[in-house]
Design a protein around this motif. Structure first.
Motif, PDB file in Angstrom:
ATOM      1  N   VAL A  39       9.963  27.553 -63.379  1.00 35.16           N
ATOM      2  CA  VAL A  39       8.813  27.630 -62.483  1.00 35.16           C
ATOM      3  C   VAL A  39       9.042  28.833 -61.577  1.00 35.16           C
ATOM      4  CG1 VAL A  39       7.547  26.468 -60.655  1.00 35.16           C
ATOM      5  CG2 VAL A  39       8.489  25.144 -62.563  1.00 35.16           C
ATOM      6  N   LYS A  42      11.765  29.221 -58.747  1.00 30.65           N
ATOM      7  CA  LYS A  42      12.790  28.194 -58.908  1.00 30.65           C
ATOM      8  C   LYS A  42      13.797  28.621 -59.971  1.00 30.65           C
ATOM      9  CE  LYS A  42      10.078  24.249 -57.330  1.00 30.65           C
ATOM     10  NZ  LYS A  42       9.683  22.842 -57.603  1.00 30.65           N
ATOM     11  N   THR A  61      15.943  14.620 -67.264  1.00 35.89           N
ATOM     12  CA  THR A  61      14.566  14.800 -66.799  1.00 35.89           C
ATOM     13  C   THR A  61      13.546  14.733 -67.934  1.00 35.89           C
ATOM     14  OG1 THR A  61      14.921  17.183 -66.895  1.00 35.89           O
ATOM     15  CG2 THR A  61      15.135  16.129 -64.747  1.00 35.89           C
ATOM     16  N   LYS A  85       3.449  15.840 -67.524  1.00 37.09           N
ATOM     17  CA  LYS A  85       3.155  15.655 -66.110  1.00 37.09           C
ATOM     18  C   LYS A  85       2.879  17.012 -65.469  1.00 37.09           C
ATOM     19  CE  LYS A  85       6.702  12.039 -66.104  1.00 37.09           C
ATOM     20  NZ  LYS A  85       7.973  11.600 -65.479  1.00 37.09           N
ATOM     21  N   GLU A  87       4.282  18.330 -63.081  1.00 44.61           N
ATOM     22  CA  GLU A  87       5.564  18.978 -62.769  1.00 44.61           C
ATOM     23  C   GLU A  87       6.253  19.577 -63.991  1.00 44.61           C
ATOM     24  OE1 GLU A  87       4.590  15.861 -61.976  1.00 44.61           O
ATOM     25  OE2 GLU A  87       6.276  14.446 -62.056  1.00 44.61           O
ATOM     26  N   ASP A  88       5.693  19.371 -65.176  1.00 46.44           N
ATOM     27  CA  ASP A  88       6.203  20.045 -66.372  1.00 46.44           C
ATOM     28  C   ASP A  88       5.636  21.447 -66.515  1.00 46.44           C
ATOM     29  OD1 ASP A  88       5.947  16.908 -68.076  1.00 46.44           O
ATOM     30  OD2 ASP A  88       7.792  17.869 -67.362  1.00 46.44           O
TER      31      ASP A  88
END
Length: 116
Positions: A39, A42, A61, A85, A87-88
């Motif tokens: 990401v 990150k 995860t 999701k 967040e993926d």
């Protein structure tokens, strides 16, 4: 040496995608391959790997949602992603693993966006 990812795109939460990584220029069938994602802003996150003999291993995860596989006849490694999701959302990369850093190769990445 080339690793070319494909299959990324936009998918709704709960949906699925299958990424592919076509390899050339090295001994694919005997190589350990991995998938990782990043990401923006990150750190790179390692997801899963597969040995040449097909044995797999996963980060906690993604265990149970993602499946790595390979087709040595096609020099291709896959990442099946289910129950996605938000967040993926990330750029997903395939990697040829090696004990020597100068033998580690990366693909260019493919964007996966999970959003409604």
């Amino acid at each position: 040496v080339q690793l070319v990812e494909s299959g990324g795109g936009l998918v709704q939460p709960g949906g699925s995608l299958r990424l592919s990584c076509a390899a050339s220029g090295f001994a694919f069938s005997s190589s350990t391959m991995s998938w990782a994602r990043q990401v923006p802003g990150k750190e790179l996150e390692w997801l899963c790997g597969i040995y040449g003999d097909g044995i797999t291993y996963y980060a906690d995860t993604v265990k149970g949602r993602f499946t790595i596989s390979r087709d040595n006849a096609k020099n291709t490694v896959y990442l099946q992603m289910n129950s996605l999701k938000p967040e993926d959302t990330a750029v997903y990369y395939c990697r040829r693993d090696a004990s020597s850093a100068d033998e580690v190769f990366w693909g260019q990445g493919t964007q996966v966006t999970v959003s409604s």
